[in-house]
Design a protein around this motif. Structure first.
Motif, PDB file in Angstrom:
ATOM      1  N   GLU A 158      36.163  29.899  47.618  1.00  0.00           N
ATOM      2  CA  GLU A 158      35.811  29.822  49.037  1.00  0.00           C
ATOM      3  C   GLU A 158      35.769  31.233  49.610  1.00  0.00           C
ATOM      4  O   GLU A 158      36.686  32.028  49.382  1.00  0.00           O
ATOM      5  N   ASN A 159      34.711  31.543  50.317  1.00  0.00           N
ATOM      6  CA  ASN A 159      34.529  32.860  50.931  1.00  0.00           C
ATOM      7  C   ASN A 159      34.662  33.993  49.913  1.00  0.00           C
ATOM      8  O   ASN A 159      35.248  35.031  50.189  1.00  0.00           O
ATOM      9  N   GLY A 160      34.156  33.770  48.718  1.00  0.00           N
ATOM     10  CA  GLY A 160      34.162  34.800  47.696  1.00  0.00           C
ATOM     11  C   GLY A 160      35.491  35.021  46.997  1.00  0.00           C
ATOM     12  O   GLY A 160      35.632  35.953  46.221  1.00  0.00           O
ATOM     13  N   LYS A 161      36.499  34.170  47.258  1.00  0.00           N
ATOM     14  CA  LYS A 161      37.810  34.317  46.631  1.00  0.00           C
ATOM     15  C   LYS A 161      38.213  33.016  45.956  1.00  0.00           C
ATOM     16  O   LYS A 161      37.876  31.937  46.418  1.00  0.00           O
TER      17      LYS A 161
END
Length: 51
Positions: A32-35
């Motif tokens: 999520e959100n690049g993490k």
């Protein structure tokens, strides 16, 4: 991510047993959100116990 769950459990068991190998069959993660939010693995661990 901290050293909990599988990471911590595996490390604790390797202190009590002679770990010989680990075979990671697969790994799955949620991003999520690049993490990485969460992850899990299916693995087989070989070890020997000493008296």
């Amino acid at each position: 991510m901290g050293r909990g769950g599988a990471d911590g459990g595996f490390a604790r068991q390797c202190q009590r047993a002679q770990c010989r190998s680990i075979y990671m069959k697969n790994m799955e993660a949620t991003v999520e959100n690049g993490k990485i939010k969460s992850y899990r693995i299916n693995a087989k661990i070989s070890f020997t116990l000493e008296d």
